[in-house]
Structures are given as structure tokens and as C-alpha cells.
Design an enzyme around this catalytic site. Structure first.
Site, PDB file in Angstrom:
ATOM      1  CE  LYS A 179     -19.959   9.122  -5.890  1.00 33.75           C
ATOM      2  NZ  LYS A 179     -19.713  10.285  -6.757  1.00 33.75           N
ATOM      3  N   GLY A 231     -29.671   8.767  -9.243  1.00 28.46           N
ATOM      4  CA  GLY A 231     -28.835   8.791 -10.432  1.00 28.46           C
ATOM      5  C   GLY A 231     -29.471   7.974 -11.534  1.00 28.46           C
ATOM      6  CB  SER A 232     -28.059   6.678 -14.647  1.00 28.28           C
ATOM      7  OG  SER A 232     -26.991   5.919 -14.116  1.00 28.28           O
ATOM      8  CB  THR A 233     -32.170   3.232 -14.876  1.00 27.35           C
ATOM      9  OG1 THR A 233     -33.256   4.113 -14.575  1.00 27.35           O
ATOM     10  CG2 THR A 233     -32.658   1.794 -14.780  1.00 27.35           C
ATOM     11  CB  ALA A 235     -25.447   4.182 -11.548  1.00 30.23           C
ATOM     12  N   GLY A 236     -28.101   2.560 -10.787  1.00 35.16           N
ATOM     13  CA  GLY A 236     -29.021   2.055  -9.760  1.00 35.16           C
ATOM     14  C   GLY A 236     -29.098   0.535  -9.757  1.00 35.16           C
ATOM     15  CD  GLU A 253     -36.397   8.589  -5.209  1.00 34.35           C
ATOM     16  OE1 GLU A 253     -36.961   8.538  -6.323  1.00 34.35           O
ATOM     17  OE2 GLU A 253     -37.021   8.564  -4.138  1.00 34.35           O
ATOM     18  CB  CYS A 287     -35.248  12.520 -12.531  1.00 38.14           C
ATOM     19  SG  CYS A 287     -35.895  13.279 -11.035  1.00 38.14           S
ATOM     20  CD  GLU A 386     -33.379  10.109 -17.452  1.00 37.38           C
ATOM     21  OE1 GLU A 386     -32.393   9.407 -17.188  1.00 37.38           O
ATOM     22  OE2 GLU A 386     -34.091  10.642 -16.592  1.00 37.38           O
TER      23      GLU A 386
HETATM   24  P1  NAD Z   1     -25.053   8.571 -12.684  1.00 41.13           P
HETATM   25  O1  NAD Z   1     -25.821   7.356 -12.338  1.00 41.13           O
HETATM   26  O2  NAD Z   1     -24.027   8.472 -13.740  1.00 41.13           O
HETATM   27  O3  NAD Z   1     -24.295   9.117 -11.394  1.00 41.13           O
HETATM   28  C1  NAD Z   1     -24.996   9.459 -10.215  1.00 41.13           C
HETATM   29  C2  NAD Z   1     -24.052   9.351  -9.051  1.00 41.13           C
HETATM   30  O4  NAD Z   1     -23.734   7.991  -8.831  1.00 41.13           O
HETATM   31  C3  NAD Z   1     -22.724  10.048  -9.243  1.00 41.13           C
HETATM   32  O5  NAD Z   1     -22.320  10.572  -7.987  1.00 41.13           O
HETATM   33  C4  NAD Z   1     -21.800   8.934  -9.694  1.00 41.13           C
HETATM   34  O6  NAD Z   1     -20.455   9.205  -9.412  1.00 41.13           O
HETATM   35  C5  NAD Z   1     -22.331   7.781  -8.878  1.00 41.13           C
HETATM   36  N1  NAD Z   1     -22.172   6.449  -9.435  1.00 41.13           N
HETATM   37  C6  NAD Z   1     -22.276   6.069 -10.729  1.00 41.13           C
HETATM   38  N2  NAD Z   1     -22.137   4.725 -10.833  1.00 41.13           N
HETATM   39  C7  NAD Z   1     -21.986   4.255  -9.582  1.00 41.13           C
HETATM   40  C8  NAD Z   1     -21.811   2.953  -9.027  1.00 41.13           C
HETATM   41  N3  NAD Z   1     -21.774   1.855  -9.796  1.00 41.13           N
HETATM   42  N4  NAD Z   1     -21.692   2.836  -7.694  1.00 41.13           N
HETATM   43  C9  NAD Z   1     -21.753   3.924  -6.907  1.00 41.13           C
HETATM   44  N5  NAD Z   1     -21.877   5.182  -7.355  1.00 41.13           N
HETATM   45  C10 NAD Z   1     -22.002   5.347  -8.694  1.00 41.13           C
HETATM   46  O7  NAD Z   1     -26.153   9.687 -13.006  1.00 41.13           O
HETATM   47  P2  NAD Z   1     -25.919  11.189 -13.441  1.00 41.13           P
HETATM   48  O8  NAD Z   1     -25.604  11.208 -14.878  1.00 41.13           O
HETATM   49  O9  NAD Z   1     -24.980  11.855 -12.492  1.00 41.13           O
HETATM   50  O10 NAD Z   1     -27.379  11.800 -13.173  1.00 41.13           O
HETATM   51  C11 NAD Z   1     -28.374  11.765 -14.102  1.00 41.13           C
HETATM   52  C12 NAD Z   1     -29.323  10.622 -13.828  1.00 41.13           C
HETATM   53  O11 NAD Z   1     -29.890  10.755 -12.534  1.00 41.13           O
HETATM   54  C13 NAD Z   1     -30.500  10.622 -14.784  1.00 41.13           C
HETATM   55  O12 NAD Z   1     -30.768   9.314 -15.197  1.00 41.13           O
HETATM   56  C14 NAD Z   1     -31.645  11.141 -13.929  1.00 41.13           C
HETATM   57  O13 NAD Z   1     -32.920  10.758 -14.347  1.00 41.13           O
HETATM   58  C15 NAD Z   1     -31.307  10.580 -12.609  1.00 41.13           C
HETATM   59  N6  NAD Z   1     -31.990  11.349 -11.548  1.00 41.13           N
HETATM   60  C16 NAD Z   1     -33.025  10.756 -10.859  1.00 41.13           C
HETATM   61  C17 NAD Z   1     -33.719  11.481  -9.899  1.00 41.13           C
HETATM   62  C18 NAD Z   1     -34.836  10.864  -9.108  1.00 41.13           C
HETATM   63  O14 NAD Z   1     -35.176  11.392  -8.057  1.00 41.13           O
HETATM   64  N7  NAD Z   1     -35.446   9.784  -9.558  1.00 41.13           N
HETATM   65  C19 NAD Z   1     -33.366  12.791  -9.643  1.00 41.13           C
HETATM   66  C20 NAD Z   1     -32.333  13.360 -10.367  1.00 41.13           C
HETATM   67  C21 NAD Z   1     -31.639  12.609 -11.313  1.00 41.13           C
END
Ligand code: NAD
Length: 492
Positions: A179, A231-233, A235-236, A253, A287, A386
């Protein structure tokens, strides 16, 4: 750029019509102009994609192929991606503002390299090993693919981060539903074209671009065996809660707020290229960047001056211009968010020494100037949260113990660096920092070594042999008699 507007989703090896009329508008981050619209997946499309991945895993040969057989198909995908490298870099830089000088060496090169690395790694691993039992007998320990993976990726390095998952999971024999983020969809269509042109069987890789609701539906889907998320903490945490309830393996991650520790013997002017890569790469939308710069009080103002001059010297411009060092942020929201953090930094008592606004003469696109703050305390919001933009906070320290304490005083633990003229001294300090990875006088991810975070930066590791193990599960077969010969060739 010229875009062939896609009409469906890549599911089960074919282009499948969307279940709803929902669309995603794609904008050029450097100009704000609309460049394409693409279909946005809904729950029914996710269901179809999971069903295809499930069939491909349960009924087809892919998961039971020997690793060498899979390697051949994986290599064909790497070749198909190489043939589309330019299109991938263009698509990524147009959408998320990544300078094309970076996307041409990350987004369009790393995916194929990772595919070949993991294909070889898995082919070199025995599927089964025989272990002498502690109290006699023998155990056959098998490595088996974990199953159907839900891979959810962000927009900042959309292809690289997809392949941190896709390359090892394919090598392990898993199937996947990817996705992509709605902010970066066009590159996923280039990937789909490459898959269609490769020997990867139908249903092994399925792609459904969409937003959070679609991601949440995929994470909780009963047909999924493992979730791999970047993605973001925030959402994680939500995804981790769902996976915990389902007892579903998950790799997370997440975000970071890493420290760049400048020791008192550092020669920063000779290391600015590496410092840029470790603190500002991809317009600060990376990140692991060390956006908290810890400088010794004895050289604090000198360090601030060096960084101020450096930030002012950077070439800010259109992401598709090969001379651009800092492009726009990915979205208008992201620009607003970074501007809010800059205002908060000032309100908390920080002082802007470079940047802080939008570049002069730029009236379109989502730009923020490279920005340096001094007079920052580690308790300030811009040192704790962040920002995900080109903003560095310079924080003073008195001695190395205090520098390590400040570095470790963070909710996150993802990356970091130590800058010094004495490598051994740098290693000694690096050992004391609470983080998943750290560099001395540089920060460069290595495919052969694990990458991931501690604390709020995540759970599990990608890359290296550890990244392959994340898509394998072991099965132990206990025997009372010593069996036949050791078998590297055992059927999966
Ligand atoms: P985000 O968490 O908003 O979205 C990331 C992805 O998750 C998107 O595809 C989004 O549609 C999906 N998503 C969001 N909420 C969800 C949920 N509840 N269930 C399932 N899917 C969901 O993050 P972003 O703004 O797209 O990316 C930036 C973030 O990603 C920053 O915090 C950055 O630090 C982090 N990041 C981490 C790493 C790593 O390897 N640690 C690498 C790159 C980016």
C-alpha cells in the site's frame, strides 16, 4: 513530466478496474501544479489484492520454489527496474520534492541492488539444517516463508522503503500486498509495469495505493500473516495495537530525532558533504537524520557559524533540476507543519541564524529554506519532536558525558552520528548512544547490516540477514534417529 494515467490497480498480475470512482490527485511539489489523477483503492480492492496474494502463497509454486528458482525471477525484476530507472526517479522527485540528484541514486538504483542482494543471500542459505539434539536424536530446523505480507510505506523514499520489504520477502518466498502513500503513487505504477515485464508469477506482488483507511483495513485483514510498516510513530502505535491483538508479526520502522554529536576535535568544514547527507538529505524528510546538533560550548559559536554559512550556501530549487540540493517539501501540509515548528522554536527561545522562511522569489511549490537554530535547549519542542523538514537545532554541551546524556534524552532512537578527528574516540562515544544505528563522520545505510529503531523509533530490523529472517519462520522436526544426509536441496 508526461504521465500515462493508470486506470486500475495491479492485482493478480493484471490491471484490475477500481471498485469505486475514488481518485487521488497528484501534484508537482516544486510547482503545486496537478500532473495526474489515479484511482484510489477502497476496501473491496484491498480484499481482491489480499485474495490474490493468499492464492499465490497457498496454491502456487512460489512459496515452495527453491530459493535459487526464486532468485532467477527476482533477478528478472531487477533488470526490468533498471530499464525504468529514469522514470522512477522522475516520478518520485515530481511528487515528493526529492532532489533528482538523490532519487537517481536511491529510488532508481537501490531497489534493483536490494533484489539481487537478497536473491543471492537466500539462495546461499540452507532451507534445512540438522542439529544434534541436546539429549540425543536430531532436529531438522526448516526456514519457511511467513506468508502473505501487508507492506505499508510512506512517501519520503517510496521505492527504497518498499524494497527494504519487497526484496527480502520475495527472496524468503512470501507474497505481498503493497500500500503506497497517496502522496507518492506514480512510482508504484512504474514498479507495477516492471513486475508485469518480469518473471514474478501473478499474484505474488499486488499494489493498492490509498490512504489510512485502506491501510488500516489491510493491517487487520484476516488474509494477512505479517505487517511491515514504515511511517510515523503515531500510525505505528495504532498498527502495533492491532497486530498485538491479532498476535500478528509486525515490523515497525518509525520516526526519529537523532543527535549529531560534534566533538571538540571535529573538522566540520572538511566534512560538510557527509554532514549534509546525515542531517539534511531529502530536504530533511529522512527518518534517521541527526537534526539535533550537539556542539561543545568551547566551539559552540564557531559550529553555529559554520552551519549558518553552509545552510545559506545550499542551492534551493526545483526538484527536477540536477543542481538542486534542497527541493520543496512533499505537500502543502508538510510545509505548514514545518513552518509551525519554526514558529514554535522561536517562541521557545531559539534564535534563527539561517533561513526560517520561504526562499526569495519563489511563489509556488512547498519550499522551506534550510534553517539553523541556535540557543536551543534539549527540552524545546524543536529538539523533542520530529520536524521532517530542513531544520537543525544546535544545542550546547559541556563535556562528552553531557553530550551522551542529551543524545539519549529523547523519546526516539533511530540514527545519529559522531564527528571527530579521532575515529576510535568516535566509536567509543557511538557505543554509548541509545540508538539502532549510528555513524562516525558519516551516516550511510549499509544493505548488509540491520537498520531499525529502539524506543519510539520502532520494532524489529530491516536490511542485512536480519531483514531476511523477518520474513521467515522456523519449524523444528524432532527425530529420535539420525536422519539421512544434511540437505541444502530439501524441497521447501
Ligand atoms: P504516516 O504514518 O502518516 O503514513 C505512512 C503510511 O502509513 C502511509 O502509507 C499511510 O497511508 C499509512 N497509514 C497511516 N496511518 C495508518 C494506519 N492507522 N493504518 C495503516 N496504515 C496507515 O507517515 P508519513 O507522513 O507518510 O511518513 C513520514 C513518517 O515516516 C516520519 O515520521 C518518518 O520518520 C517515518 N519514516 C520512518 C522510516 C524508518 O525507517 N524508521 C523511514 C522513513 C520514514
Amino acid at each position: 513530466m508526461t504521465i500515462t494515467e493508470p486506470t486500475g490497480f495491479f492485482i493478480d498480475g493484471d490491471w484490475t478496474a477500481p471498485s469505486t470512482p475514488r481518485r487521488i490527485d497528484i501534484l508537482d511539489a516544486s510547482t503545486g501544479r496537478a500532473v495526474a489523477t489515479v484511482p484510489e483503492a477502497a476496501e473491496a480492492d484491498v480484499d481482491a489484492a489480499v485474495a490474490a496474494a493468499r492464492r499465490a502463497f497457498d496454491d502456487s509454486w512460489w512459496s515452495s520454489w527453491r530459493p535459487e528458482q526464486r532468485a532467477k525471477a527476482i533477478y528478472s525484476l531487477a533488470d526490468a527496474l533498471d530499464a525504468r530507472a529514469g522514470a522512477t526517479a522522475q516520478a518520485v522527485s515530481t511528487q515528493n520534492g526529492m532532489p533528482i540528484s538523490i532519487s537517481s541514486v536511491t529510488e532508481s538504483v537501490i531497489p534493483a541492488a536490494l533484489l539481487r542482494y537478497y536473491a543471492d543471500l537466500a539462495a546461499g542459505q540452507p532451507v534445512e539444517e540438522h542439529r544434534a539434539g541436546f539429549a540425543g536424536g536430531t532436529t531438522i530446523v526448516r526456514r519457511e516463508p511467513i506468508g502473505v505480507v501487508a507492506a505499508i510505506v510512506p512517501w519520503n523514499f517510496p521505492q527504497t522503503l518498499t524494497f527494504f520489504k519487497l526484496a527480502p520477502l520475495l527472496a524468503a518466498g512470501c507474497t505481498v500486498v503493497i500500500k503506497p502513500s497517496p502522496e507518492t503513487v506514480l512510482d508504484s505504477y512504474v514498479l507495477a509495469e516492471a513486475i508485469a515485464a518480469s518473471e514474478i508469477p501473478a499474484g505474488v506482488i499486488n499494489i493498492v495505493p490509498g490512504g489510512r483507511d485502506v491501510g488500516a483495513h489491510l493491517v487487520a485483514h484476516p488474509g494477512v500473516d505479517k505487517v511491515a510498516f514504515t511511517g510515523s510513530t503515531a500510525a505505528g502505535r495504532a498498527i502495533g495495537e492491532v497486530c498485538g491483538r491479532l498476535i500478528r508479526p509486525v515490523t515497525l520502522e518509525l520516526g526519529g530525532k537523532s543527535a549529531s554529536i560534534v566533538l571538540d576535535d571535529a573538522d566540520l568544514p572538511s566534512l560538510l558533504e557527509q554532514f549534509f547527507a546525515a542531517t539534511l538529505m531529502n530536504n530533511g524528510q529522512t527518518c534517521y537524520l541527526g537534526t539535533r546538533v550537539l556542539a561543545p560550548r568551547s566551539r559552540y559559536s564557531e559550529t553555529v557559524d559554520i552551519l549558518t554559512d553552509f545552510a545559506r550556501s545550499l542551492n534551493v530549487g526545483n526538484a527536477l533540476d540536477v543542481t538542486t540540493q534542497i527541493g520543496p517539501l512533499a505537500t502543502a501540509n508538510q510545509q505548514q507543519r514545518v513552518q509551525n515548528y519554526i514558529s514554535r522554536g522561536v517562541a521557545d527561545g531559539g534564535r534563527i541564524t539561517a533561513g526560517g522562511g520561504t526562499p526569495a522569489g519563489v511563489d509556488s511549490g512547498w519550499f522551506v529554506e534550510p534553517t539553523i537554530f541556535d540557543n536551543v535547549d534539549n527540552s524545546h519542542t524543536i529538539a523533542r519532536e520530529e520536524i521532517f523538514g530542513p531544520v537543525l537545532a544546535v544545542i550546547p554541551y559541556t563535556d562528552v558525558d553531557e553530550a551522551v546524556a542529551i543524545a539519549n534524552d529523547s523519546d526516539f532512537g533511530l540514527g545519529g552520528t559522531v564527528w571527530t578527528s579521532d575515529q576510535q574516540r568516535g566509536i567509543d562515544v557511538a557505543r554509548r548512544v541509545q540508538t539502532g544505528s549510528i555513524g562516525v563522520n558519516n551516516y550511510a545505510l549499509d544493505f548488509c547490516s540491520p537498520f531499525g529503531g529502539i524506543k519510539a523509533s520502532g520494532l524489529g530490523r530491516e536490511l542485512g540477514p536480519e531483514g531476511l529472517a523477518a520474513y521467515q519462520q522456523t519449524k523444528s522436526i524432532f527425530l529420535t534417529d539420525t536422519p539421512v544426509t544434511e540437505s541444502k536441496d530439501a524441497e521447501q
